[in-house]
Each structure stands twice: as structure tokens, then as C-alpha cells.
Design an enzyme around this catalytic site. Sequence first.
Site, short mmCIF file in Angstrom:
data_model
loop_
_atom_site.label_atom_id
_atom_site.label_comp_id
_atom_site.label_asym_id
_atom_site.label_seq_id
_atom_site.Cartn_x
_atom_site.Cartn_y
_atom_site.Cartn_z
N ASP A 183 -7.10 -2.88 5.72
CA ASP A 183 -7.20 -1.66 6.53
C ASP A 183 -7.32 -0.39 5.70
O ASP A 183 -7.88 0.61 6.16
CB ASP A 183 -5.96 -1.53 7.41
CG ASP A 183 -4.70 -1.26 6.57
OD1 ASP A 183 -4.33 -2.15 5.78
OD2 ASP A 183 -4.12 -0.17 6.68
N THR A 194 0.76 1.35 6.05
CA THR A 194 1.06 0.35 5.03
C THR A 194 1.58 -0.89 5.73
O THR A 194 2.26 -0.79 6.75
CB THR A 194 2.10 0.86 4.02
OG1 THR A 194 2.39 -0.17 3.06
CG2 THR A 194 3.40 1.28 4.69
N GLY A 195 1.24 -2.06 5.24
CA GLY A 195 1.71 -3.29 5.87
C GLY A 195 0.62 -4.33 5.96
O GLY A 195 -0.21 -4.45 5.06
N ARG A 228 -11.99 -9.32 -0.45
CA ARG A 228 -11.25 -9.03 0.77
C ARG A 228 -11.04 -7.52 0.93
O ARG A 228 -10.71 -6.81 0.00
CB ARG A 228 -9.91 -9.73 0.75
CG ARG A 228 -9.01 -9.46 1.98
CD ARG A 228 -7.85 -8.60 1.63
NE ARG A 228 -6.98 -8.32 2.78
CZ ARG A 228 -5.98 -7.45 2.77
NH1 ARG A 228 -5.75 -6.75 1.67
NH2 ARG A 228 -5.25 -7.24 3.84
N GLY A 232 -2.58 -5.64 6.59
CA GLY A 232 -3.87 -4.98 6.74
C GLY A 232 -4.74 -5.48 7.86
O GLY A 232 -5.37 -4.69 8.58
N THR A 288 0.80 -1.23 0.00
CA THR A 288 0.00 0.00 0.00
C THR A 288 0.83 1.27 0.00
O THR A 288 1.80 1.39 0.74
CB THR A 288 -0.89 -0.03 1.25
OG1 THR A 288 -1.71 -1.19 1.20
CG2 THR A 288 -1.74 1.22 1.36
#
Length: 273
Positions: A215, A235-236, A212, A238, A184
Site C-alpha cells: 500500500d 502502516t501495517g 511486490r 499492506g 512501514t
Amino acid sequence: MSIKPAIIVHGGAGTFGSHGSSGFKVNDVLLSGVQDAAKAGYIYLINDEETASVVDAVEAAVCSLENNPLFNAGTGSALTEDGNVEMDAIIMEGRDLRSGGVTCVTNIKNPISLARLVMDKTEHILLGGKGANAFARTMGVPEVPTEELITENRLRALKTRAGYTPTVKFMYKADTSGMDNHDTVGAVAVDAHGNVACATSTGGISSQMAGRIGDSPLIGCGAYCDNAVGSVSTTGHGEAIAKMTLARHATFLMEQGMSPQAALEKALTSMAE
């Protein structure tokens, strides 16, 4: 108090380079993409103090990353398990806490701009799937063929994941093209008047289930900002970020007096625990 306009852009969690005998080398092509995005946004902060828009700044920065096929947003988005592109995005401004988001949108070149329209043109904060695409058509947002959003790197990543048990873990190892996998993208900015804004956009995770939602499009998770405190874009992983409402958690810690760096570290430590 005079405030110097500023913008920070991230190209996503993951590896942006490689480790060699001489240490870590940043991928210059990816770094250039992030720098171009920062420049695209910064223009809106310095052209004219009266008309400068911090929201325009973060939107332009994220659009630049969505248009760059090397990043996981817009063109170059990760593919779902059935080979489709489903994208999420959110944008928010800190003066009145207005926000707009879209989730599971298809055939849209710049989901962040569609999220901006949700914020500016509706009474809602999040539209998804067919409804979001229908709204895009009423706003005159052109649709693009799915094929225009898919890159060879993402097709290769999907094939690589095909033999794995379905999971939301990330693959940060560089693929066979030499390009790095990352997640992201987003941006945060502040203008000369102290107004802040944030924007986040993603194609999700390679081989994720259709439908799906992570976040990224969720207020307080993928992004959050408040003029009185600050601005965050995440970012990472979710699912973990959403469980912690990480963006709101970080701004809450700043509200309690922590520096951005200290708040970040504490929030991430809490998530890891």
C-alpha cells in the site's frame, strides 16, 4: 485562525517493547529514534513562518527514520525472498494535492527524497523499478551498494522466514537481537498556515516476492492529505490497507465530521470486517 505547527511521526506497526511483570516497557532506543525524527521535521515548521515548509518537515522526519538502521525503511529495510532490498515511498501535500511516489527502488539511501523529486520535477505521481532508479540518476541522486542498506537483523529475519510458506503476514515477535520487528514508517504535519503534508516509506515485508508492491507508495492507501480535512500515513498489512484505500477512507470519514480518532477506529474496524 491561528494554527500551531505540529508533526506526528510513527515508526511502524508492530511491537516497540516487551511485556514483563511490571507491564509493557517501550524500547528506549526505538522511541529515541522516533523522537529524533519528530525533532528533525519540526525544525522546518518553526524556523521562519514565511519559509517554513510542511513538505520539508515530513520529508526530513522520514529521512531520519530511513537513516536509522532499526527501522524498516532505507537502511534496515526488510529483504525480499531473494535477499534484495526493494523500497517504496510516497509524499503528498494537501494544498494542491500534489503527490510523488516510488516503488521497488534499489540502492537509494532515502527513497522519500526520491519520491519528493517525482512530485516536484515530473508530471507523474509514481515511478517504479529501473525507471525510478534511472530518474534518480538524472536527478543526481547518488546510489549506494545494496550491502549498505542491509542489517544483520534483517538477514536473520530472512533466514527465519525461509522455512515458512510464502505469506504477507508479519512477524511481530522480538528477534534474537532483542530488537523489535516493525513495519512501514511515516509522518504527518501541519504548518502555521494550515497546510498539511504526509510521507510514508517502507522496505516491505521480510521474504516478500521480488516486485511486490504494497500500500505504501499508492496515493490514498499508504498516505493521503487535504488541507480542508487532514493528513494520514498508514502502516501495517499492506494488502488489506490497499484493498480499503485506508488513508483516503479515514480522511473521508473526517470530512463527514468525525474526529481523527473516531475516523481511525471506524476505518480500522471496517478493514477488519
